[in-house]
Design a protein around this motif. Structure first.
Motif, PDB file in Angstrom:
ATOM      1  N   LEU A  53       0.839  -1.185   0.000  1.00 15.39           N
ATOM      2  CA  LEU A  53       0.000   0.000   0.000  1.00 15.39           C
ATOM      3  C   LEU A  53       0.881   1.244   0.000  1.00 15.39           C
ATOM      4  O   LEU A  53       0.549   2.249   0.597  1.00 15.39           O
ATOM      5  N   SER A  54       2.046   1.188  -0.670  1.00 15.95           N
ATOM      6  CA  SER A  54       2.974   2.306  -0.617  1.00 15.95           C
ATOM      7  C   SER A  54       2.358   3.569  -1.210  1.00 15.95           C
ATOM      8  O   SER A  54       2.661   4.668  -0.778  1.00 15.95           O
ATOM      9  N   ARG A  55       1.451   3.413  -2.195  1.00 19.24           N
ATOM     10  CA  ARG A  55       0.888   4.590  -2.828  1.00 19.24           C
ATOM     11  C   ARG A  55       0.024   5.412  -1.888  1.00 19.24           C
ATOM     12  O   ARG A  55      -0.232   6.577  -2.103  1.00 19.24           O
ATOM     13  N   VAL A  56      -0.503   4.805  -0.862  1.00 19.97           N
ATOM     14  CA  VAL A  56      -1.390   5.528   0.040  1.00 19.97           C
ATOM     15  C   VAL A  56      -0.636   6.225   1.157  1.00 19.97           C
ATOM     16  O   VAL A  56      -1.201   6.957   1.935  1.00 19.97           O
ATOM     17  N   ALA A  57       0.701   6.039   1.234  1.00 20.26           N
ATOM     18  CA  ALA A  57       1.475   6.569   2.357  1.00 20.26           C
ATOM     19  C   ALA A  57       1.328   8.080   2.472  1.00 20.26           C
ATOM     20  O   ALA A  57       1.087   8.623   3.545  1.00 20.26           O
ATOM     21  N   VAL A  82       2.749   2.027   6.477  1.00 24.73           N
ATOM     22  CA  VAL A  82       1.489   1.893   5.774  1.00 24.73           C
ATOM     23  C   VAL A  82       1.395   0.608   4.960  1.00 24.73           C
ATOM     24  O   VAL A  82       0.299   0.112   4.700  1.00 24.73           O
ATOM     25  N   ASP A  83       2.542   0.044   4.547  1.00 20.78           N
ATOM     26  CA  ASP A  83       2.467  -1.182   3.746  1.00 20.78           C
ATOM     27  C   ASP A  83       2.003  -2.386   4.565  1.00 20.78           C
ATOM     28  O   ASP A  83       1.674  -3.434   4.000  1.00 20.78           O
ATOM     29  N   GLU A  84       1.939  -2.238   5.891  1.00 23.58           N
ATOM     30  CA  GLU A  84       1.428  -3.320   6.722  1.00 23.58           C
ATOM     31  C   GLU A  84      -0.092  -3.254   6.903  1.00 23.58           C
ATOM     32  O   GLU A  84      -0.692  -4.157   7.481  1.00 23.58           O
ATOM     33  N   SER A  85      -0.713  -2.197   6.382  1.00 24.65           N
ATOM     34  CA  SER A  85      -2.161  -2.070   6.464  1.00 24.65           C
ATOM     35  C   SER A  85      -2.843  -3.193   5.683  1.00 24.65           C
ATOM     36  O   SER A  85      -2.367  -3.617   4.631  1.00 24.65           O
ATOM     37  N   TYR A  86      -3.937  -3.683   6.229  1.00 30.87           N
ATOM     38  CA  TYR A  86      -4.752  -4.717   5.586  1.00 30.87           C
ATOM     39  C   TYR A  86      -3.957  -5.990   5.272  1.00 30.87           C
ATOM     40  O   TYR A  86      -4.140  -6.614   4.237  1.00 30.87           O
ATOM     41  N   CYS A 115       7.590 -12.468  -1.619  1.00 30.03           N
ATOM     42  CA  CYS A 115       8.075 -11.094  -1.532  1.00 30.03           C
ATOM     43  C   CYS A 115       6.921 -10.101  -1.533  1.00 30.03           C
ATOM     44  O   CYS A 115       5.977 -10.229  -2.329  1.00 30.03           O
ATOM     45  N   SER A 116       7.013  -9.121  -0.661  1.00 31.10           N
ATOM     46  CA  SER A 116       6.006  -8.070  -0.600  1.00 31.10           C
ATOM     47  C   SER A 116       5.841  -7.408  -1.962  1.00 31.10           C
ATOM     48  O   SER A 116       6.823  -7.075  -2.636  1.00 31.10           O
ATOM     49  N   GLY A 117       4.599  -7.213  -2.360  1.00 31.99           N
ATOM     50  CA  GLY A 117       4.304  -6.530  -3.614  1.00 31.99           C
ATOM     51  C   GLY A 117       4.321  -7.407  -4.843  1.00 31.99           C
ATOM     52  O   GLY A 117       4.053  -6.925  -5.942  1.00 31.99           O
ATOM     53  N   SER A 173       2.940 -10.683  -0.326  1.00 32.01           N
ATOM     54  CA  SER A 173       3.145 -10.297   1.069  1.00 32.01           C
ATOM     55  C   SER A 173       2.338 -11.111   2.060  1.00 32.01           C
ATOM     56  O   SER A 173       2.705 -11.198   3.226  1.00 32.01           O
ATOM     57  N   TYR A 174       1.234 -11.704   1.616  1.00 36.53           N
ATOM     58  CA  TYR A 174       0.467 -12.545   2.538  1.00 36.53           C
ATOM     59  C   TYR A 174       1.231 -13.825   2.851  1.00 36.53           C
ATOM     60  O   TYR A 174       0.982 -14.459   3.876  1.00 36.53           O
ATOM     61  N   SER A 175       2.159 -14.202   1.990  1.00 35.69           N
ATOM     62  CA  SER A 175       3.039 -15.339   2.267  1.00 35.69           C
ATOM     63  C   SER A 175       4.375 -14.907   2.847  1.00 35.69           C
ATOM     64  O   SER A 175       4.988 -15.656   3.611  1.00 35.69           O
ATOM     65  N   SER A 176       4.849 -13.701   2.518  1.00 38.37           N
ATOM     66  CA  SER A 176       6.123 -13.254   3.095  1.00 38.37           C
ATOM     67  C   SER A 176       5.947 -12.843   4.554  1.00 38.37           C
ATOM     68  O   SER A 176       6.909 -12.875   5.321  1.00 38.37           O
ATOM     69  N   GLY A 177       4.725 -12.454   4.924  1.00 39.17           N
ATOM     70  CA  GLY A 177       4.463 -12.122   6.323  1.00 39.17           C
ATOM     71  C   GLY A 177       4.433 -10.651   6.637  1.00 39.17           C
ATOM     72  O   GLY A 177       4.538 -10.273   7.814  1.00 39.17           O
TER      73      GLY A 177
END
Length: 267
Positions: A3-7, A244-248, A86-88, A44-48
């Motif tokens: 969610l980097s765009r929403v930061a 913010v990338d940890e949101s949701y 990997c995230s993203g 990211s749901y698998s990377s944690g």
């Protein structure tokens, strides 16, 4: 998923949003030999992301020691463990950057992917910052992509996984519904929450069908997350948060209580 765009928008609007080792060497060697080489692919749901305790060597991929792949590997001691989620990551990232971890000797694969392809970040940004109508419009766009484009992209990934690891058991993990609905809850309207959940169900249905057609197992996490959605009072998902990338994304409890049991049962 990121969610980097929403930061910037978040900042501007100030959203507040035991194994004993002594004398058991032979037994452990036998156990290790009997547990197949395991590769964890995906997003990211698998990377944690969201669970904390990230391996610094993983950089922006943010691989967590609390993610379900790491937890499963610690408990089952596979003959080898390659954690490359990997995230993203989108389907193209899995194809281009992650499949090198697979070999004909790989015996077990986990993967979650597709949410970023469908525009997870933009969708949640629209729903957090916009009106009901703008949220529903963006969700409709995501659902059209899930219906029309995502099946082919998943087919490409799943076919490549099977080609690289022909003997592996492959477990595809889905995404949970985000919200409990029909209850008073600060933040998003019930209209938005219901639409987001429906989109999560849609991507789950499409992903499950593509997984089944490739002979892969599908892990539906909605049962384990039931009662732990956002607005439940005992959430296993982060709401809008910093970073913010940890949101949701699932928190540590969501990984250990929501994802790990489903993967363990399917593996």
């Amino acid at each position: 998923m990121k969610l980097s765009r929403v930061a910037g928008a978040v900042s501007a609007l100030a959203l507040t949003v035991g194994l004993a080792f002594g004398g058991a060497g032979a037994a452990h060697s036998a156990e290790r030999a009997s547990t197949p080489a395991y590769v964890a692919l995906g997003d990211s749901y698998s990377s944690g992301v969201g669970a904390g305790s990230y391996d610094s060597a993983s950089g922006s991929c943010k691989r967590s020691t609390r993610a379900y792949p790491a937890l499963w590997a610690a408990a089952h001691r596979p003959s080898s463990f390659a954690f490359v989620a990997c995230s993203g990551a989108r389907t193209g990232d899995v194809l281009g950057k992650q499949l090198g971890a697979l070999t004909p000797a790989t015996g077990l694969v986990s993967i979650s992917v597709g949410g970023n392809d469908a525009g997870f970040a933009d969708t949640m940004t629209s729903c957090v910052l916009g009106s009901d109508s703008s949220c529903l419009e963006r969700i409709a766009k995501a659902r059209a992509y899930i219906r029309d484009e995502l099946p082919g992209r998943l087919d490409a990934v799943y076919s490549a996984v099977r080609s690289k690891a022909p003997q592996a058991r492959v477990v595809v993990l889905g995404y949970p519904r985000f919200y409990r609905t029909g209850v008073a809850c600060a933040g998003l309207s019930d209209t938005k929450r219901k639409a987001i959940n429906a989109a999560a169900d849609h991507i789950g249905t499409v992903t499950a069908k593509r997984a089944a057609d490739h002979g892969f197992a599908y892990g539906d996490v909605n049962a384990t997350f039931a009662g732990h959605e956002l607005c439940s009072g005992s959430a296993w998902l982060n709401s809008v948060t910093l970073p913010v990338d940890e949101s949701y994304h699932p928190n540590a409890a969501g990984q250990s209580g929501g994802y790990l049991p489903v993967f363990a049962a399917a593996s």
